[in-house]
Design a protein around this motif. Structure first.
Motif, PDB file in Angstrom:
ATOM      1  N   ARG A   1      90.588  57.516  -0.504  1.00 40.97           N
ATOM      2  CA  ARG A   1      90.159  58.362  -1.514  1.00 40.97           C
ATOM      3  C   ARG A   1      90.779  59.920  -1.440  1.00 40.97           C
ATOM      4  NH1 ARG A   1      86.178  62.292  -1.095  1.00 40.97           N
ATOM      5  NH2 ARG A   1      85.917  61.432   0.885  1.00 40.97           N
ATOM      6  N   VAL A   2      90.605  60.417  -0.080  1.00 42.34           N
ATOM      7  CA  VAL A   2      90.919  61.906   0.001  1.00 42.34           C
ATOM      8  C   VAL A   2      92.445  62.157  -0.333  1.00 42.34           C
ATOM      9  CG1 VAL A   2      88.906  62.349   1.602  1.00 42.34           C
ATOM     10  CG2 VAL A   2      91.381  61.731   2.632  1.00 42.34           C
ATOM     11  N   ASP A   3      93.288  60.934  -0.281  1.00 41.85           N
ATOM     12  CA  ASP A   3      94.735  61.126  -0.646  1.00 41.85           C
ATOM     13  C   ASP A   3      94.990  60.595  -2.143  1.00 41.85           C
ATOM     14  OD1 ASP A   3      95.089  62.132   1.910  1.00 41.85           O
ATOM     15  OD2 ASP A   3      95.962  60.053   2.697  1.00 41.85           O
ATOM     16  N   ALA A   4      94.064  60.283  -3.084  1.00 41.52           N
ATOM     17  CA  ALA A   4      94.106  59.841  -4.199  1.00 41.52           C
ATOM     18  C   ALA A   4      94.518  60.831  -5.202  1.00 41.52           C
ATOM     19  CB  ALA A   4      92.948  59.204  -4.608  1.00 41.52           C
TER      20      ALA A   4
ATOM     21  N   ASP B   1      85.497  56.944   4.975  1.00 42.64           N
ATOM     22  CA  ASP B   1      84.756  58.165   4.702  1.00 42.64           C
ATOM     23  C   ASP B   1      83.802  58.624   5.870  1.00 42.64           C
ATOM     24  OD1 ASP B   1      85.846  58.917   2.149  1.00 42.64           O
ATOM     25  OD2 ASP B   1      84.642  57.186   1.324  1.00 42.64           O
ATOM     26  N   VAL B   2      83.605  59.863   5.983  1.00 43.84           N
ATOM     27  CA  VAL B   2      82.634  60.416   7.011  1.00 43.84           C
ATOM     28  C   VAL B   2      81.304  60.522   6.385  1.00 43.84           C
ATOM     29  CG1 VAL B   2      83.080  62.952   6.026  1.00 43.84           C
ATOM     30  CG2 VAL B   2      82.353  62.044   8.663  1.00 43.84           C
TER      31      VAL B   2
ATOM     32  N   ASP C   1      89.339  47.502   7.406  1.00 47.36           N
ATOM     33  CA  ASP C   1      87.833  48.223   7.150  1.00 47.36           C
ATOM     34  C   ASP C   1      88.356  49.818   7.168  1.00 47.36           C
ATOM     35  OD1 ASP C   1      86.811  45.908   6.466  1.00 47.36           O
ATOM     36  OD2 ASP C   1      86.201  45.750   8.324  1.00 47.36           O
ATOM     37  N   SER C   2      89.368  50.074   8.188  1.00 48.78           N
ATOM     38  CA  SER C   2      89.642  51.451   8.247  1.00 48.78           C
ATOM     39  C   SER C   2      90.206  52.200   7.135  1.00 48.78           C
ATOM     40  CB  SER C   2      90.406  51.955   9.520  1.00 48.78           C
ATOM     41  OG  SER C   2      89.809  51.596  10.481  1.00 48.78           O
ATOM     42  N   GLU C   3      90.926  51.181   6.195  1.00 47.18           N
ATOM     43  CA  GLU C   3      91.452  51.841   5.003  1.00 47.18           C
ATOM     44  C   GLU C   3      90.549  51.326   3.663  1.00 47.18           C
ATOM     45  OE1 GLU C   3      95.639  50.447   4.370  1.00 47.18           O
ATOM     46  OE2 GLU C   3      94.796  48.907   3.052  1.00 47.18           O
ATOM     47  N   GLY C   4      89.502  50.591   4.263  1.00 43.24           N
ATOM     48  CA  GLY C   4      88.285  50.203   3.299  1.00 43.24           C
ATOM     49  C   GLY C   4      87.049  50.950   3.267  1.00 43.24           C
TER      50      GLY C   4
ATOM     51  N   VAL D   1      80.452  57.362  16.927  1.00 39.48           N
ATOM     52  CA  VAL D   1      80.707  55.899  17.041  1.00 39.48           C
ATOM     53  C   VAL D   1      81.766  55.455  15.908  1.00 39.48           C
ATOM     54  CG1 VAL D   1      80.060  53.676  16.806  1.00 39.48           C
ATOM     55  CG2 VAL D   1      78.768  55.014  18.107  1.00 39.48           C
ATOM     56  N   TRP D   2      81.541  55.837  14.512  1.00 38.27           N
ATOM     57  CA  TRP D   2      82.463  55.801  13.493  1.00 38.27           C
ATOM     58  C   TRP D   2      83.772  56.378  13.850  1.00 38.27           C
ATOM     59  CZ3 TRP D   2      84.602  60.103  10.568  1.00 38.27           C
ATOM     60  CH2 TRP D   2      85.416  59.797   9.568  1.00 38.27           C
TER      61      TRP D   2
END
Ligand code: ZN
Length: 501
Positions: free
Chosen positions: A348-351, A406-407, A399-402, A117-118
């Protein structure tokens, strides 16, 4: 008194069985992310839940508990490694017996459902679609934490599964101290002119990226006869480990974010897995003692080595030859500044290395508040955005960049994020100590990674879980856990790149 004859035989057979089943779970988990077609996902969720339940049953079986108790009480005939195996099995089993089997199954099933769903909700930028699955996930996690905590702190109970021995009482002052220095440091960087990183956008040929990335990973020492690299939506290092380490990466048209640095990161995890003590295969000690320690290895190879001036002094000519185009006219200093660009970004993962821990702090604080009930799941977007605005000076646009980026929370992995920051702190402390023994830059500039990997293998990888993570780190680095080595590393590196103190 020596342990009852047969206790070791019973213990060893069961430990091996549990390790084998856990390795199978790793393989089907890898398969789910890399190979499984969308229509197979629901069935895979059931298979995973069945296997997880089976592992749980085998662990909580009283016969295993009796053998562990016998060997713990009368284990003077055991050698140090055997004692460590028993100790770890006991730790694992003591936690497992507190969680009812039907809760184990419910967690695995809800994790699979919530994840599916996520994925769609994230694509649709629709938090309200994720919420009805995330709320029960958090309820189940809270039940699990309550069962594990036995009246203690709920976050501690979950963290113990990832970073044994670490507690909120230790983490809170550590992270508060880090935040107090890091927020103004990052702010000072933001006030400096941003370096040119336009050359990273590309487009870069994806096949060429694959060839270059595999070369770097192989040069680091990753053994492709004992591992492989495939493509997945979210890069990770999986598989059973030792002789079968599965790295994944993902390709974009850009160089960064892109496959190269994320592969270096996952290869750092993979080098650790390949370096675990093979003589202890199928035992509880042929694993890393903590996730923070595992992450220290990925951060070390990705950031300390892979984003260093010395590394690109060696590899930029080869990169120019491979990619040509936008890279042809970029000089070494510009390139290094570009791949170490510090930015206010939402993901985060691209930070970058400087802001990364601020992304982690947001999650650490919110997880604790969700577990304590201070923040309701439905209020997550608002709480998330407020903290991003505060710590990073960036307010997510959706919210998708909020809070949906994360998984982890879909899978119920709460208590996990803080280990990323521990990894960063450990990596800097490891590099500081290694620099006393090796001229790291000289080896890297010469393309000689063997001495560096050898140093890590001897002191960390080959130790498996014979020592707990934190004690091992203190022994290797000669320092108590703290943020000092990390901030010294950051000030040294980014001071030179940005002219900040
Ligand atoms: Zn990692």
């Amino acid at each position: 008194m020596a342990a009852r004859a047969g206790a070791w035989t019973t213990f060893e057979a069961r430990m091996q069985e549990v390790e084998d089943l856990s390795d199978v779970l790793s393989v089907i988990g890898w398969d789910e992310q890399v190979m499984c077609p969308p229509s197979g996902r629901a069935a895979r969720g059931q298979q995973t839940a069945t296997l997880a339940t089976l592992v749980h049953e085998r662990v909580v079986d009283p016969a295993y508990g009796e053998a562990i108790a016998e060997l713990s009480a009368n284990g003077e005939d055991l050698d140090d490694a055997q004692r460590a195996m028993v100790h770890l099995a006991r730790h694992h089993r003591d936690r497992a017996v507190r969680v009812p089997g039907d809760l184990v199954r419910a967690l695995a099933e809800q994790g699979a459902r919530c994840n599916v769903v996520w994925e769609q909700a994230r694509r649709d930028r629709d938090f309200s679609a994720w919420l009805p699955e995330l709320e029960p996930m958090l309820r189940l996690k809270t039940q699990q934490a309550e069962a594990l905590a036995d009246g203690g702190d709920l976050y501690d109970a979950l963290l113990e599964g990832f970073e044994p021995g670490m507690t909120v009482a230790q983490l809170d002052p550590l992270l508060a101290g880090l935040r107090a220095e890091l927020v103004p440091f990052v702010q000072a960087i933001f006030e400096r002119p941003a370096p040119d990183a336009s050359f990273l956008v590309g487009p870069y040929d994806r096949d060429a990226q694959r060839v270059f990335t595999e070369r770097v990973v192989r040069d680091f020492g990753f053994d492709f006869d004992a591992g492989r690299q495939d493509v997945s939506t979210h890069p990770f290092c999986g598989g059973p480990g030792l002789g079968d380490v599965r790295l994944t990466t993902r390709y974009y048209d850009s160089l960064e974010p892109g496959a190269l640095f994320s592969s270096m990161h996952e290869a750092g995890h993979g080098l650790y897995e390949q370096g675990l003590p093979a003589r202890f295969a199928r035992t509880t000690v042929a694993r890393a003692p903590s996730l923070g320690l595992h992450e220290s290895q990925s951060r070390f190879w990705e950031n300390v080595i892979g984003r260093s001036h010395a590394f690109w002094a060696r590899y930029l000519p080869a990169a120019k030859e491979t990619f040509g185009g936008a890279l042809a006219t970029v000089d070494l200093d510009t390139f290094v500044r570009g791949v170490n660009k510090v930015e206010r970004t939402p993901i985060r993962v691209d930070a970058d290395e400087a802001t990364y821990n601020l992304h982690v702090l947001v999650r650490y604080e919110l997880e604790r508040e969700m577990l304590s009930g201070a923040v309701a799941v439905r209020d997550l977007p608002e709480a998330w955005n407020a903290r991003y605005t505060d710590y990073l000076g960036y307010t997510p646009k959706h919210d998708s960049e909020g809070c949906m980026q994360d998984v982890h929370w879909s899978w119920g992995e709460l208590g996990y994020f803080s280990t990323y920051t521990l990894g960063n702190l450990y990596a800097a402390a490891i590099a500081e100590r290694m620099a006393g023994d090796l001229d790291i830059d000289a080896h890297v500039a010469a393309g000689e990674f063997g001495p560096i990997l050898g140093w890590l293998r001897e002191r960390i990888h080959d130790r498996g879980s014979l020592t707990r993570g934190r004690e091992l780190m203190e022994e290797v680095t000669g320092r108590p856990l703290g943020h000092e080595a990390y901030m010294a590393y950051m000030r040294g590196k980014y001071g030179a790149l940005y002219g900040v103190e």
